[in-house]
Design an enzyme around this catalytic site. Sequence first.
Site, short mmCIF file in Angstrom:
data_model
loop_
_atom_site.label_atom_id
_atom_site.label_comp_id
_atom_site.label_asym_id
_atom_site.label_seq_id
_atom_site.Cartn_x
_atom_site.Cartn_y
_atom_site.Cartn_z
N GLU A 53 0.01 0.14 15.98
CA GLU A 53 -1.16 1.08 16.26
C GLU A 53 -2.16 2.01 16.63
O GLU A 53 -1.71 2.76 17.37
CB GLU A 53 -1.55 0.44 14.78
CG GLU A 53 -2.97 1.82 13.87
CD GLU A 53 -3.53 2.29 13.13
OE1 GLU A 53 -3.25 1.03 12.33
OE2 GLU A 53 -4.80 2.73 13.04
N HIS A 108 4.77 -5.31 8.76
CA HIS A 108 4.51 -6.70 9.13
C HIS A 108 4.93 -8.09 8.13
O HIS A 108 3.61 -8.42 7.59
CB HIS A 108 2.97 -7.19 9.24
CG HIS A 108 3.17 -6.92 10.97
ND1 HIS A 108 1.34 -5.93 11.45
CD2 HIS A 108 3.39 -7.01 12.71
CE1 HIS A 108 1.80 -5.96 12.81
NE2 HIS A 108 2.47 -5.54 13.54
N SER A 150 0.38 -10.00 10.21
CA SER A 150 -0.34 -8.64 9.63
C SER A 150 -1.58 -8.68 9.45
O SER A 150 -2.47 -9.89 8.83
CB SER A 150 0.19 -8.63 8.17
OG SER A 150 -1.57 -8.06 6.84
N THR A 179 -6.76 1.51 11.51
CA THR A 179 -6.79 1.83 9.72
C THR A 179 -7.08 0.53 9.40
O THR A 179 -7.87 0.57 7.47
CB THR A 179 -6.05 2.47 9.77
OG1 THR A 179 -4.94 1.32 9.98
CG2 THR A 179 -5.70 4.13 9.83
N SER A 211 1.44 -5.26 3.22
CA SER A 211 2.43 -4.96 3.27
C SER A 211 3.51 -6.00 2.57
O SER A 211 4.26 -6.67 3.30
CB SER A 211 3.23 -5.13 4.97
OG SER A 211 2.71 -6.65 5.64
N HIS A 238 3.31 1.86 11.57
CA HIS A 238 1.74 1.97 12.73
C HIS A 238 2.63 3.13 13.47
O HIS A 238 0.85 3.57 14.95
CB HIS A 238 2.02 0.42 13.52
CG HIS A 238 1.89 -0.65 12.54
ND1 HIS A 238 2.67 -1.95 12.42
CD2 HIS A 238 0.73 -0.78 11.68
CE1 HIS A 238 2.45 -2.56 11.93
NE2 HIS A 238 1.05 -2.61 11.14
N CYS A 295 0.68 -0.72 0.31
CA CYS A 295 0.44 -0.26 0.30
C CYS A 295 1.30 1.31 -0.15
O CYS A 295 1.67 0.93 0.09
CB CYS A 295 -1.05 0.12 1.21
SG CYS A 295 0.50 0.06 2.70
N HIS A 301 -2.20 -4.37 19.16
CA HIS A 301 -1.53 -4.03 18.00
C HIS A 301 -0.83 -2.99 18.26
O HIS A 301 -0.83 -1.94 19.13
CB HIS A 301 -2.91 -3.76 16.76
CG HIS A 301 -2.26 -3.82 15.09
ND1 HIS A 301 -1.28 -2.32 14.85
CD2 HIS A 301 -1.87 -4.40 14.79
CE1 HIS A 301 -1.36 -2.65 13.29
NE2 HIS A 301 -1.63 -4.38 12.78
S1 SF4 Z 1 -2.99 2.90 6.49
FE1 SF4 Z 1 -2.23 0.84 6.74
S2 SF4 Z 1 -2.69 0.18 5.11
FE2 SF4 Z 1 -3.69 1.68 4.10
S3 SF4 Z 1 -2.01 3.12 3.39
FE3 SF4 Z 1 -0.91 3.09 5.58
S4 SF4 Z 1 0.30 1.58 6.33
FE4 SF4 Z 1 -1.09 1.37 4.31
#
Ligand code: SF4
Length: 297
Positions: free
Chosen positions: A126, A41, A222, A166, A268, A74, A12, A124
């Site tokens: 994040e 991840h 992940s 997210t 990822s 994250h 991404c 997690h």
């Molecule tokens: S929020 Fe997560 S999945 Fe979305 S672009 Fe960012 S790193 Fe990638």
Amino acid sequence: MKIIVSKYIGFCSGVKRCIKLTEELLKNKSKEVYALGELLHNNLEMERLKSLGLKIVNNIDDLPQNANVIIRTHGIKKDVFEKIDQTKIKVIDGTCPIVKTNQKIAIEYSNKGYNVIIYGDINHPEIDALVSYINPSVKYIVINSDSEIQNIDFISEEKNILIAQTTKQFSEYENIIRKLKQKSPSLKVFNTICKQTIMREVSAQKIAQKVDTMVIIGGKNSANTKKLETIAKQSAKVKKVIFVTSAKELPYEEITNCNSVGIISGASTPLWVIDEVIKTIKLLNGGYRCKNNHKKK
Ligand code: SF4
């Protein structure tokens, strides 16, 4: 055999950005480059970056004073950022901008006196980082399903916001929003789920209606890849869901015996890993029809 490859595969934008920043730092050999914890991840991509010179530490006390440190997608906790700021260590922020937006909402609204409800996984990284940005004067809770709504003891209060990790599943978030709105009509809701993960989910759902076997490629740690596996398993058409981190893990006999395969990856997962998986599946099946939607970047 029919093979359908999703067009939403590979890194991404957030992961791409973090890897680009890291590679640029690694090119400059004058300073050692460190990451605080795993950058993303995916073990194979982490091994590749380590082979280029990236070092991983889990504690800022293990960083040399003149190091460059890259922050993972994250994000990291507020107090860790503040502690590094007091040193000579140079920080390069690889936090995904979408993750950063979530942190900004938490800061802004908790500073205005809003309690914060987070739909996410408390374990997690994040979420571990996100909660540290909430003003300690308000209340917050992390819920991982609608069954945990009953644990929110401040739901009757006037000022509450709802945000989501997210990479959480959008349909589950919609369900939680609906139930929370019934209890708290003044609740402010932010759709903080990453659109790129939503597109992958929709793609997984569509492909899973057309094939008997789904191959999911990504790190076992992940969250967004595991979610794709869950979605594939929900399909009535799919008989087998195979989750692999690399081509080596493909169960050859099962792949040879299926009629149609759908392929999708987590956010990822590097393209070189995906290409190896696709190549191996094709090799296992002499005659195939491949609908390859993804473009090599
Ligand atoms: S929020 Fe997560 S999945 Fe979305 S672009 Fe960012 S790193 Fe990638």
